[in-house]
Scaffold this active site. Structure first.
Site, PDB file in Angstrom:
ATOM      1  N   HIS A 116      -9.552  -1.422  -8.417  1.00 34.02           N
ATOM      2  CA  HIS A 116      -9.506  -0.368  -7.377  1.00 34.02           C
ATOM      3  C   HIS A 116      -8.654   0.831  -7.805  1.00 34.02           C
ATOM      4  O   HIS A 116      -9.084   1.977  -7.651  1.00 34.02           O
ATOM      5  CB  HIS A 116      -8.966  -0.982  -6.081  1.00 34.02           C
ATOM      6  CG  HIS A 116      -8.833  -0.025  -4.946  1.00 34.02           C
ATOM      7  ND1 HIS A 116      -9.897   0.720  -4.463  1.00 34.02           N
ATOM      8  CD2 HIS A 116      -7.753   0.319  -4.172  1.00 34.02           C
ATOM      9  CE1 HIS A 116      -9.480   1.469  -3.456  1.00 34.02           C
ATOM     10  NE2 HIS A 116      -8.192   1.251  -3.255  1.00 34.02           N
ATOM     11  N   ASP A 138       0.855  -1.197   0.000  1.00 39.39           N
ATOM     12  CA  ASP A 138       0.000   0.000   0.000  1.00 39.39           C
ATOM     13  C   ASP A 138       0.885   1.240   0.000  1.00 39.39           C
ATOM     14  O   ASP A 138       2.059   1.179   0.346  1.00 39.39           O
ATOM     15  CB  ASP A 138      -0.902  -0.031   1.245  1.00 39.39           C
ATOM     16  CG  ASP A 138      -2.157   0.810   1.069  1.00 39.39           C
ATOM     17  OD1 ASP A 138      -2.322   1.430  -0.004  1.00 39.39           O
ATOM     18  OD2 ASP A 138      -2.971   0.857   2.003  1.00 39.39           O
TER      19      ASP A 138
HETATM   20  C1  HEM Z   1      -9.410  -1.249   3.505  1.00 37.27           C
HETATM   21  C2  HEM Z   1      -9.619  -0.470   2.473  1.00 37.27           C
HETATM   22  C3  HEM Z   1      -8.637  -0.282   1.372  1.00 37.27           C
HETATM   23  C4  HEM Z   1      -7.680  -1.122   0.897  1.00 37.27           C
HETATM   24  C5  HEM Z   1      -7.366  -2.545   1.351  1.00 37.27           C
HETATM   25  C6  HEM Z   1      -6.994  -0.424  -0.154  1.00 37.27           C
HETATM   26  C7  HEM Z   1      -5.928  -0.949  -0.860  1.00 37.27           C
HETATM   27  C8  HEM Z   1      -5.221  -0.257  -1.822  1.00 37.27           C
HETATM   28  C9  HEM Z   1      -4.087  -0.780  -2.529  1.00 37.27           C
HETATM   29  C10 HEM Z   1      -3.486  -2.153  -2.328  1.00 37.27           C
HETATM   30  C11 HEM Z   1      -3.675   0.176  -3.390  1.00 37.27           C
HETATM   31  C12 HEM Z   1      -2.512   0.067  -4.386  1.00 37.27           C
HETATM   32  C13 HEM Z   1      -1.228   0.543  -3.867  1.00 37.27           C
HETATM   33  C14 HEM Z   1      -1.070   2.026  -3.846  1.00 37.27           C
HETATM   34  O1  HEM Z   1      -0.992   2.674  -4.881  1.00 37.27           O
HETATM   35  O2  HEM Z   1      -1.023   2.568  -2.748  1.00 37.27           O
HETATM   36  C15 HEM Z   1      -4.540   1.316  -3.224  1.00 37.27           C
HETATM   37  C16 HEM Z   1      -4.444   2.500  -3.911  1.00 37.27           C
HETATM   38  C17 HEM Z   1      -5.331   3.546  -3.791  1.00 37.27           C
HETATM   39  N1  HEM Z   1      -6.447   3.590  -3.004  1.00 37.27           N
HETATM   40 FE1  HEM Z   1      -7.056   2.167  -1.725  1.00 37.27          FE
HETATM   41  N2  HEM Z   1      -7.551   0.811  -0.313  1.00 37.27           N
HETATM   42  C18 HEM Z   1      -8.563   0.942   0.597  1.00 37.27           C
HETATM   43  C19 HEM Z   1      -9.385   2.028   0.786  1.00 37.27           C
HETATM   44  C20 HEM Z   1      -9.407   3.134  -0.033  1.00 37.27           C
HETATM   45  C21 HEM Z   1     -10.359   4.203   0.067  1.00 37.27           C
HETATM   46  C22 HEM Z   1     -11.502   4.303   1.078  1.00 37.27           C
HETATM   47  C23 HEM Z   1     -10.043   5.107  -0.912  1.00 37.27           C
HETATM   48  C24 HEM Z   1     -10.718   6.398  -1.266  1.00 37.27           C
HETATM   49  C25 HEM Z   1     -12.030   6.532  -1.371  1.00 37.27           C
HETATM   50  C26 HEM Z   1      -8.870   4.600  -1.598  1.00 37.27           C
HETATM   51  C27 HEM Z   1      -8.211   5.242  -2.599  1.00 37.27           C
HETATM   52  C28 HEM Z   1      -7.054   4.804  -3.191  1.00 37.27           C
HETATM   53  C29 HEM Z   1      -6.287   5.595  -4.118  1.00 37.27           C
HETATM   54  C30 HEM Z   1      -6.578   7.018  -4.588  1.00 37.27           C
HETATM   55  C31 HEM Z   1      -5.196   4.793  -4.509  1.00 37.27           C
HETATM   56  C32 HEM Z   1      -4.072   5.178  -5.448  1.00 37.27           C
HETATM   57  C33 HEM Z   1      -4.455   4.964  -6.891  1.00 37.27           C
HETATM   58  C34 HEM Z   1      -3.319   5.409  -7.777  1.00 37.27           C
HETATM   59  O3  HEM Z   1      -2.854   6.516  -7.582  1.00 37.27           O
HETATM   60  O4  HEM Z   1      -2.915   4.642  -8.648  1.00 37.27           O
HETATM   61  N3  HEM Z   1      -8.523   3.395  -1.056  1.00 37.27           N
HETATM   62  N4  HEM Z   1      -5.481   1.016  -2.268  1.00 37.27           N
END
Ligand code: HEM
Length: 514
Positions: A359, A211
């Protein structure tokens, strides 16, 4: 994220841009743009019981302990210096940040004195729950954990620190917390507190994925490391104007992708300068259920469970994006900051590499809307967030793995910063992740019929109890035209608490707020 420093090239000063704003790093709290160093983080939600006593404790004892952005940056220099002389153990540093709900600001400033701020911030996280698709009761009140009395909360303290010794991991943070509460004396009542902690697999959230890989680059902060593109930090990391995340600086221009400064975000009160809005969400993760789902659905679809998981997230557990590694994990790409973000989605117009609903494609579609909506990528860049969460809860235990059922709560203390909760966090959750039609304007191979991408399978929620689905779990890569749908019978993530806070500047803390 810890970036292996051997992978980073020396920063080329010629790549700086005279237009970059100078950030007032002594004013901005440390977690907002850079992120406090943390093994553990105590989220301490409080009610102000005695306003004069709180103001005097704040002024006298607390403000000088608040960790600023400048302090975090200096610590990072120290850490790098220590590494260069061969000290690879982590430096043990503690941090403190503070934020207030709208109600908390009114308690300190007087009724009506915090009017005109972001409407979502004013109405608060509980009021947003139903629209976001969070579990609510018949009256629309969120079903949050017992003890999280959100109506009572005036503020939050973020206390960060290192692990204590083995068997005493939380000793340091607990001691820091006691010290801060002693300083505040009877001026506050603790409404709820809970400690988040990094997992043994450092940097990975509970489902197992790395993450914090992709974060917006910020002009005036992020070093340019892509000689081929002066508007990027690391390759693929577009540099945004800081006003997207902190008040008092130009934001993005909604008509121009990255280069030109846009207007400063509206600031109805001068004391908002150098402050930011923080969204907190306690998100339970049903980890054994998630892995059981990958196995059973993988089998049903004839798909390796790891590939199915990667298609749902858009990245492999290692962090390698499916845009670069579509069929097989490539951990070397995952750990390489020069490569793990260096992609766009526009070229993947048939979701051969990455499902439209994955996601990371839903939450940051990059150039996916170019030619689809009038302001294409420029519009996308006005809905970015700076994430700073930490996992909570224990590792999955044997009995849970055996029964494929969660028996102990765990998940993510999701935190993100922005200057508009309405246009940033809530927009991403509602208009992108929950919206089955998004990403818009997409088609399948050999067809001009529009595709319904479905829900973000990780965080997408419905507001009407309808079934969740994601289009095309099976990769048609490099060719093919097999249609498939992933049925998502149950959520893997359950929101169990939330709050919206304003993280003021040091100056605002020293003056109007105390
Ligand atoms: C338990 C809940 C969540 C999990 C397990 C999760 C997991 C992840 C993972 C594995 C990544 C890819 C690695 C990274 O780029 O950091 C990611 C990216 C991201 N997540 Fe989540 N996430 C969660 C909740 C959320 C929520 C609530 C939001 C917003 C509403 C969110 C927004 C984003 C964004 C904006 C990215 C980066 C996308 C990019 O720039 O490519 N995430 N998340």
């Amino acid at each position: 994220m810890d970036v292996p420093s051997k992978l980073l090239p020396a920063v080329d000063a010629s790549l700086s841009d005279a237009r970059d704003p100078v950030l007032r790093t002594r004013e901005i709290q440390g977690d907002v743009l850079v992120g406090l160093e943390k093994d553990v983080e105590n989220f301490l939600f409080f009610r102000i019981a005695d306003v004069p006593a709180f103001k005097s404790a704040l002024r006298r004892d607390l403000i000088s302990r608040v960790t600023t952005m400048e302090m975090v940056q200096l610590r990072e220099v120290q850490i790098q210096a220590a590494k260069q002389v061969g000290h690879h153990e982590r430096l043990h540093l503690s941090g403190l940040n503070i934020g207030f709900t709208h109600r908390g600001l009114e308690v300190l400033l007087g009724k009506g004195q915090a009017d005109g701020m972001d409407p979502s911030f004013i109405s608060g996280a509980a009021a947003a729950a139903r629209d976001l698709g969070d579990p609510v009761d018949a009256d629309g009140r969120p079903r949050w954990i017992a003890g999280f009395a959100h109506d009572e909360i005036h503020g939050v303290l973020l206390l960060t620190g290192p692990f204590g010794g083995e068997g005493h991991e939380l000793d340091v943070i607990e001691k820091e917390t006691r010290a801060i509460l002693d300083l505040l004396g009877g001026s506050v009542q603790v409404v709820y507190q809970e400690i988040g902690r990094v997992r043994p697999q450092r940097g990975h959230e509970h489902f197992g994925f790395l993450d914090g890989v992709s974060q917006p680059g910020i002009r005036g902060l992020t070093a340019r490391q892509n000689p081929a593109n002066p508007d990027q930090g690391l390759p693929g990391q577009d540099l945004l104007w800081p006003g997207e995340f902190v008040f008092g600086y130009p934001g993005q221009s909604p008509d121009q992708a990255v280069e030109a400064p846009g207007p400063e975000p509206e600031m109805p009160h001068p004391w908002m300068c150098d402050g930011a809005f923080m969204v907190f969400r306690r998100l339970n993760q049903r980890v054994p259920e998630f892995h059981a789902f990958l196995e059973t659905q993988g089998e049903a679809l004839g798909l390796d469970p790891a590939l199915l998981g990667a298609r749902m997230v858009g990245r492999w557990q290692s962090g390698a994006p499916v845009m670069i590694a579509p069929l097989q994990d490539d951990p070397l790409v995952g750990e390489d900051p020069l490569r793990n973000n260096d992609f766009e989605f526009g070229g993947d117009a048939k979701q051969r590499r990455c499902p439209y609903a994955a996601h990371i494609r839903k939450t940051y579609p990059r150039d996916d809307l170019e030619g689809v909506v009038p302001n294409g990528e420029a519009g996308v860049q006005t809905h970015r967030i700076k994430r700073a969460g930490i996992p909570f809860g224990p590792e999955v235990q044997e009995d849970e793995a055996e029964d494929r059922a969660t028996k102990r709560e765990r998940g993510l203390m999701f935190v993100c910063y922005q200057t508009s909760i309405t246009e940033q966090f809530e927009f991403v959750q509602k208009s992108w992740s929950n919206n089955t039609g998004f990403v818009f304007g997409k088609t399948r191979p050999n067809s001009t019929d529009p595709v319904t991408p479905g829900h973000d399978p990780i965080i997408g929620q419905t507001t009407d109890g309808s079934a969740r689905t994601m289009d095309e779990p099976l990769p048609n890569y490099p060719t093919g035209n097999t249609r498939s749908t992933l049925n998502l019978p149950e959520p893997f993530i359950v929101p169990t608490a939330a709050g919206y806070f304003f993280m003021p500047s040091i100056l605002a803390l020293q003056t109007v707020l105390s």
